[in-house]
Motif scaffolding. Structure first.
Motif, mmCIF file in Angstrom:
data_model
loop_
_atom_site.group_PDB
_atom_site.id
_atom_site.type_symbol
_atom_site.label_atom_id
_atom_site.label_comp_id
_atom_site.label_asym_id
_atom_site.label_seq_id
_atom_site.Cartn_x
_atom_site.Cartn_y
_atom_site.Cartn_z
ATOM 1 N N HIS A 25 0.833 -1.199 0.000
ATOM 2 C CA HIS A 25 0.000 0.000 0.000
ATOM 3 C C HIS A 25 0.870 1.252 0.000
ATOM 4 O O HIS A 25 0.721 2.137 -0.845
ATOM 5 N N GLY A 26 1.789 1.309 0.927
ATOM 6 C CA GLY A 26 2.670 2.468 1.014
ATOM 7 C C GLY A 26 3.480 2.663 -0.259
ATOM 8 O O GLY A 26 3.678 3.794 -0.724
ATOM 9 N N GLY A 27 3.943 1.561 -0.833
ATOM 10 C CA GLY A 27 4.717 1.644 -2.060
ATOM 11 C C GLY A 27 3.899 2.221 -3.201
ATOM 12 O O GLY A 27 4.365 3.082 -3.958
ATOM 13 N N ALA A 28 2.670 1.753 -3.309
ATOM 14 C CA ALA A 28 1.808 2.229 -4.389
ATOM 15 C C ALA A 28 1.517 3.710 -4.232
ATOM 16 O O ALA A 28 1.532 4.475 -5.210
ATOM 17 N N VAL A 29 1.283 4.125 -3.006
ATOM 18 C CA VAL A 29 1.031 5.548 -2.754
ATOM 19 C C VAL A 29 2.247 6.370 -3.169
ATOM 20 O O VAL A 29 2.119 7.405 -3.837
ATOM 21 N N ALA A 30 3.429 5.891 -2.813
ATOM 22 C CA ALA A 30 4.655 6.601 -3.179
ATOM 23 C C ALA A 30 4.793 6.699 -4.690
ATOM 24 O O ALA A 30 5.225 7.730 -5.230
ATOM 25 N N PHE A 73 7.273 -2.099 -9.871
ATOM 26 C CA PHE A 73 7.311 -2.485 -8.455
ATOM 27 C C PHE A 73 8.179 -3.735 -8.335
ATOM 28 O O PHE A 73 7.991 -4.679 -9.114
ATOM 29 N N ASP A 74 9.090 -3.745 -7.408
ATOM 30 C CA ASP A 74 9.971 -4.877 -7.060
ATOM 31 C C ASP A 74 11.455 -4.555 -7.221
ATOM 32 O O ASP A 74 12.271 -4.990 -6.445
ATOM 33 N N ASP A 75 11.792 -3.838 -8.307
ATOM 34 C CA ASP A 75 13.189 -3.632 -8.683
ATOM 35 C C ASP A 75 13.904 -4.943 -8.952
ATOM 36 O O ASP A 75 14.923 -5.261 -8.322
ATOM 37 N N LEU A 103 13.950 1.673 -15.602
ATOM 38 C CA LEU A 103 12.598 1.686 -15.043
ATOM 39 C C LEU A 103 12.558 2.218 -13.614
ATOM 40 O O LEU A 103 13.211 1.671 -12.722
ATOM 41 N N THR A 104 11.785 3.265 -13.418
ATOM 42 C CA THR A 104 11.510 3.738 -12.055
ATOM 43 C C THR A 104 10.666 2.674 -11.362
ATOM 44 O O THR A 104 9.730 2.134 -11.955
ATOM 45 N N THR A 105 11.016 2.382 -10.127
ATOM 46 C CA THR A 105 10.299 1.289 -9.468
ATOM 47 C C THR A 105 10.373 1.412 -7.960
ATOM 48 O O THR A 105 11.069 2.292 -7.439
ATOM 49 N N LEU A 106 9.637 0.565 -7.283
ATOM 50 C CA LEU A 106 9.709 0.511 -5.829
ATOM 51 C C LEU A 106 10.570 -0.665 -5.448
ATOM 52 O O LEU A 106 10.202 -1.827 -5.628
ATOM 53 N N VAL A 150 1.823 5.436 -16.340
ATOM 54 C CA VAL A 150 1.309 4.115 -15.987
ATOM 55 C C VAL A 150 2.061 3.618 -14.755
ATOM 56 O O VAL A 150 3.287 3.685 -14.709
ATOM 57 N N PHE A 151 1.293 3.170 -13.775
ATOM 58 C CA PHE A 151 1.893 2.499 -12.620
ATOM 59 C C PHE A 151 1.518 1.028 -12.726
ATOM 60 O O PHE A 151 0.354 0.663 -12.633
ATOM 61 N N ALA A 152 2.507 0.204 -12.956
ATOM 62 C CA ALA A 152 2.243 -1.228 -13.110
ATOM 63 C C ALA A 152 2.441 -1.934 -11.779
ATOM 64 O O ALA A 152 3.273 -1.528 -10.964
ATOM 65 N N GLY A 153 1.686 -3.001 -11.584
ATOM 66 C CA GLY A 153 1.721 -3.741 -10.325
ATOM 67 C C GLY A 153 3.036 -4.436 -10.044
ATOM 68 O O GLY A 153 3.327 -4.773 -8.897
ATOM 69 N N ASN A 154 3.828 -4.675 -11.086
ATOM 70 C CA ASN A 154 5.183 -5.168 -10.855
ATOM 71 C C ASN A 154 6.068 -4.808 -12.056
ATOM 72 O O ASN A 154 5.581 -4.336 -13.090
#
Lengths: 342, 342
Positions: free
Chosen positions: A151-156, A259-261, A272-275, A228-232
DNA sequence: CTGTTAGCGCGTTCAA
DNA sequence: TTGAACGCGCTAACAG
């Protein structure tokens, strides 16, 4: 016995426990060497009820996320004198439950990543007191677990895209039923609402191909998204390729955040920018915890891994090739993990 | 016993062998269900001397080549009712040999990929008759093995580069001591000689970082190469990034060919020309062979996998985005492998 | 310090 | 058809 000693003495010498004379010790080792004797770990396990093995239950082995995770676990396992037994490709709860059951008497502990397995299945799966650490996205109050702050990652992610001036931000979600995917989507929806922006979600399947499909659909829209924010990362990379094939520029026309890096994230162009989740490190921690639990240490903690936003070129006009320096970066601090071998 | 039957009857019911009355059979199953009884596979293994487990000895788990291979093995293992126990990160022969020894009584067969392990180590490693299948690059006359036709692949790579008009072809080799690396280099040298061209070899380490380093060095040369044949895809991708950072265009200035066809090869831009090995499929074959060997089937065959040249944009001026279609392609034919899950 | 003995939990003879 | 006994290879408790 070759060395005129009893099996007990041999056991004492080989396990290092118990008092032995240097003379007999030498005789035993000599005989062991001559006979090419190797202890039978299966029998030892039965006797000691210790297998020195940890089982890992995965939904699938595909994709860099899981291979990185296993790598981290494997390195830690070796350091602790443990073996790793992997079991993947469980498409439903029954299969996964059967896999868990077949592990009895084979492992000292289990790390479970299958999102199909609810608490009920886990309880019924293993009769005895096999320690289980879950990492399937759902926080568990009762059980030892490691969860990512999805959740926190997606918000960021959303806040970052808003900060760089994007407004039409679409989310490519993971599959329904996957707890990680759902938490990431929820974070997206919430952050968009907080920013006063409308939401659009396309469901993907955490695969490159599904990200590619979603990207093509988005590129064909009359009003295209500007981010676009992708789930991974897997899906983000698929979408990136689709955009490029459709003639859209990343990040000029569409900014992209994953998301994941996974290792691939810093290699694609634009980076790719990622969490970032330190995947191998997380695997290492998981293994060490379950090993401690196997040593009958009680552990019902729920550890939260907080992903960190890593800004690369895919969401940043000022950094066309960002991420190249990552090539020589070592994420995990363990010395044996340095470098990157075939 | 809960169901007023002897352990023997329980055993007969659970293993499906031996004659049992339907009535007692029902009683047993009922009790099993009520007691949440799960057979102890460790004890069963000791009694039957069958573990239903195959061990895999790897040099390292890093990189897509090995994760693909393990994935193929794991899927096949599940299909055969086998488990997979992995052991990696053995930096030298002693460690790898110890790993093999610790597998005794734990596995029914072994697949060995560690290039450090010569025939001598293998022989001394396991006393008993644990079947071993080697895949470490060296053809073995006596032992079951699977080897890649590295030499032929390398020759094909060079011939392709020559055919598209390149002359200053440099090879980035894998590490010395690695048999695959050495065979690929030998093929390069031979094919270059056949074409009447001079050879240049830079030693790498099969890693992306080493390919990157090599690429930077080549880009800084007074007379730059017009083509590079890398010992594997990992290094080829690293070199590609280095060239792009140095302002060299691929393939206009430098054509690039890798080896393995890891998933990443079709994703980088430009798509990487490479010698395709169907990695997961090879893993599947290896597992099935070693399982048959565990069933005391004699097998000393040396299977040769012939890589196939896949031409993508990195060596082909006419195909700027070649490889995009690969996204939806499924390499392995097994249905359960279709798609690409997280 | 060493040897003998009893399980670990199962499958598998044998006799009943 | 079933149950009782033995053994898989080893470690842990005891006795010597």
């Amino acid at each position: 016995m070759r060395a005129d000693v009893s099996v007990a003495s041999v056991s004492r010498v080989l396990t290092g426990a118990g008092p032995v004379t240097e003379a007999t010790r030498r005789r035993v080792l000599e005989a062991v060497d001559a006979l090419q004797y190797v202890p039978h770990s299966g029998a030892r396990s039965l006797s000691t009820s210790k297998t020195n093995t940890i089982g890992v239950i995965l939904p699938d082995l595909y994709g860099e996320y899981f291979s990185e995770l296993i790598r981290g676990m494997d390195v830690a396992a070796r350091a602790q004198g443990y073996h790793l037994i992997v079991s993947s490709s469980h498409d439903d709860a029954d299969e996964a439950s059967a896999a868990i059951r077949s592990m009895r008497g084979r492992v000292d502990g289990l790390i479970v990543l299958s999102p199909h397995l609810g608490a009920a299945n886990l309880a019924s799966g293993l009769a005895g007191r096999t320690p289980i650490l879950v990492m399937n996205g759902g926080a568990d109050e009762e059980r030892a677990s490691i969860v990512v702050d999805n959740h926190g990652g997606a918000v960021a992610a959303v806040e970052h895209l808003v900060a760089v001036g994007r407004r039409r931000i679409v989310h490519i979600s993971g599959p329904t039923g996957n707890l990680d995917a759902e938490a990431r989507m929820a974070g997206y929806v919430e952050a968009m609402a907080a920013a006063g922006l409308p939401t659009t979600v396309i469901e993907g399947a955490f695969t490159k191909a599904s990200g590619h499909d979603a990207g093509l659909r988005l590129a064909g829209l009359a009003v295209q998204p500007d981010a676009v924010f992708a789930g991974n990362d897997n899906m983000a990379v698929g979408a990136m390729l689709a955009f490029q094939e459709a003639g859209l520029r990343v990040p000029e026309d569409v900014a992209l955040v994953g998301f994941d890096d996974i290792p691939l994230a810093s290699l694609v162009r634009p980076g790719l920018t990622t969490l970032k989740i330190n995947i191998a490190e997380t695997g290492r921690k998981a293994l060490e915890r379950v090993v401690r639990m196997a040593g009958s240490e009680v552990d019902t903690a729920c550890e939260v891994v907080r992903p960190e936003l890593v800004v690369r070129a895919s969401s940043n006009l000022e950094r066309p090739y960002g991420g190249a320096a990552d090539l020589n970066r070592t994420d995990v601090q363990t010395p044996s993990l340095e470098g990157e071998k075939l």
